[in-house]
Design an enzyme around this catalytic site. Structure first.
Site, short mmCIF file in Angstrom:
data_model
loop_
_atom_site.label_atom_id
_atom_site.label_comp_id
_atom_site.label_asym_id
_atom_site.label_seq_id
_atom_site.Cartn_x
_atom_site.Cartn_y
_atom_site.Cartn_z
N THR A 130 3.19 -4.31 3.13
CA THR A 130 4.50 -4.91 2.81
C THR A 130 5.24 -5.13 4.11
O THR A 130 5.14 -4.31 5.04
CB THR A 130 5.34 -3.99 1.89
OG1 THR A 130 6.71 -4.45 1.91
CG2 THR A 130 5.35 -2.54 2.31
N ASP A 132 8.33 -4.83 4.37
CA ASP A 132 9.60 -4.08 4.34
C ASP A 132 9.55 -2.71 5.04
O ASP A 132 10.58 -2.16 5.37
CB ASP A 132 10.02 -3.85 2.88
CG ASP A 132 10.24 -5.15 2.12
OD1 ASP A 132 10.50 -6.17 2.77
OD2 ASP A 132 10.12 -5.14 0.88
#
Ligand code: F6P
Length: 327
Positions: A130, A132
């Site tokens: 990811t 993030d």
């Protein structure tokens, strides 16, 4: 090797991230090297439910390492969150005689995994993919380095035009509820202010800093805002600035999905290789229901249930550093 795994299922789920393909390549090649059969499950958990499952060979993963996206495609499956969806997914796994799973994705992927494996006891390991960087159990995630570099490159370009026009720019970056992309890209591009969800800020403080800069004739001002920062994201921050300083030449730039694409950085490719290789070796050693991560340069194993408990914190030291370096 201590267990009887023969057929491995592999999927990518949630938002794609640069380096997922490199992880797929590492898993497939490590598994086949160890005499396992590999099945690619397309479109994440949704494809698992719908039986989009195909055998993979080493040649299927040739020439993919440098490509963004994921050759297995991905999805955020709502059906998988239902009892019926999970049951269907499990039936497909059994039908293909899959003994174990490797799941590449973010917090949604491991939330799903945690529920699924509470119910159906099938060996599984996770790889954090990811942009993030919002998972406990790892210092970083596959795709974060590339996404942060994409943001830095974009902000550097924005600064060129900001300097030319003496403008103030609000630049919104992704990250969902985590401020790491904003923090890293803001620090690396010398942003005048950085707004992240983890730090409560008063808009008055932001406006006061702009006012102070204007008074000392510093007109170029770049504020990097995380999409879900405490003040409501780029548009809200932009609106507040426009209202208070209508004469300032202010622009809003939302970087958006360009942060998700592109060729992965060297760091992301190496990370993907280490975690992909490590995931297969972990399964062969009997590890299950854990996400692999990298902590202080070594592979760490964290139970799915702990990975999704909360987000990794940003240290007070880092927060203070933003204040000092952007002043
Ligand atoms: O989780 C990755 C991410 O890119 C977040 O940073 C962002 O909030 C979200 O996905 C966007 O999701 P979508 O591509 O579904 O709009």
């Amino acid at each position: 090797m201590t267990n009887n795994i023969k057929k491995l299922g592999l999927l990518t789920s949630g938002g794609d991230s640069p380096g997922m393909n490199a992880a797929i390549r590492a898993v497939v090649r490590t598994a086949i090297y160890n005499d396992l059969q590999v099945f690619g499950i397309y479109r994440g958990y949704q494809g698992m439910i719908e039986g989009e499952i195909t055998p993979m060979q080493t040649t299927d993963v040739a020439n993919i390492m440098q490509r963004g996206g994921t050759i297995l495609k991905t999805a955020r499956s709502k059906d998988f969150m239902t009892d019926e969806g999970m049951k269907k997914a499990y039936e497909q796994v059994r039908q293909h005689s899959i003994d174990a799973l490797v799941l590449i994705g973010g917090d949604g992927t491991f939330r799903g995994a945690n529920k699924f494996f509470e119910r159906y006891n099938i060996p599984a390991v996770g790889i954090p993919g990811t942009i993030d960087k919002d998972l406990l159990g790892t210092d970083t995630t596959i795709g974060f380095d590339t996404a942060a570099n994409t943001a830095v490159e974009a902000i550097d370009k924005i600064r060129d035009t900001a300097e030319a026009h003496d403008r103030l720019f609000v630049v919104e970056v992704m990250g969902r509820d985590a401020g790491f992309i904003a923090l890293h890209s803001g620090l690396a591009s010398g942003a005048e202010d950085i707004l992240i969800p983890e730090q409560k800020r008063d808009i008055e403080d932001v406006l006061c800093r702009i006012d102070k800069d204007e008074r000392r004739k510093k007109h170029v001002h770049i504020i990097v805002v995380s999409e879900h920062d405490e003040l409501g994201g780029g548009q809200k921050v932009f609106d507040s600035i426009k209202t208070r300083f209508p004469d300032l030449d202010t622009r809003l730039c939302i970087l958006g999905h360009i942060q998700r694409g592109g060729s992965p950085s060297c760091a992301d490719r190496v990370l993907a290789g280490r975690l992909g290789y490590g995931a297969v070796m972990a399964l062969l050693q009997g590890k299950t229901q854990v996400m692999l991560g990298m902590i202080n340069g070594a592979i760490a194993y964290t139970p799915f249930s702990n990975v999704i408990k909360s987000e990794p914190p940003i240290s007070d030291d880092m927060l203070q550093m933003i204040r000092v370096l952007s002043s």
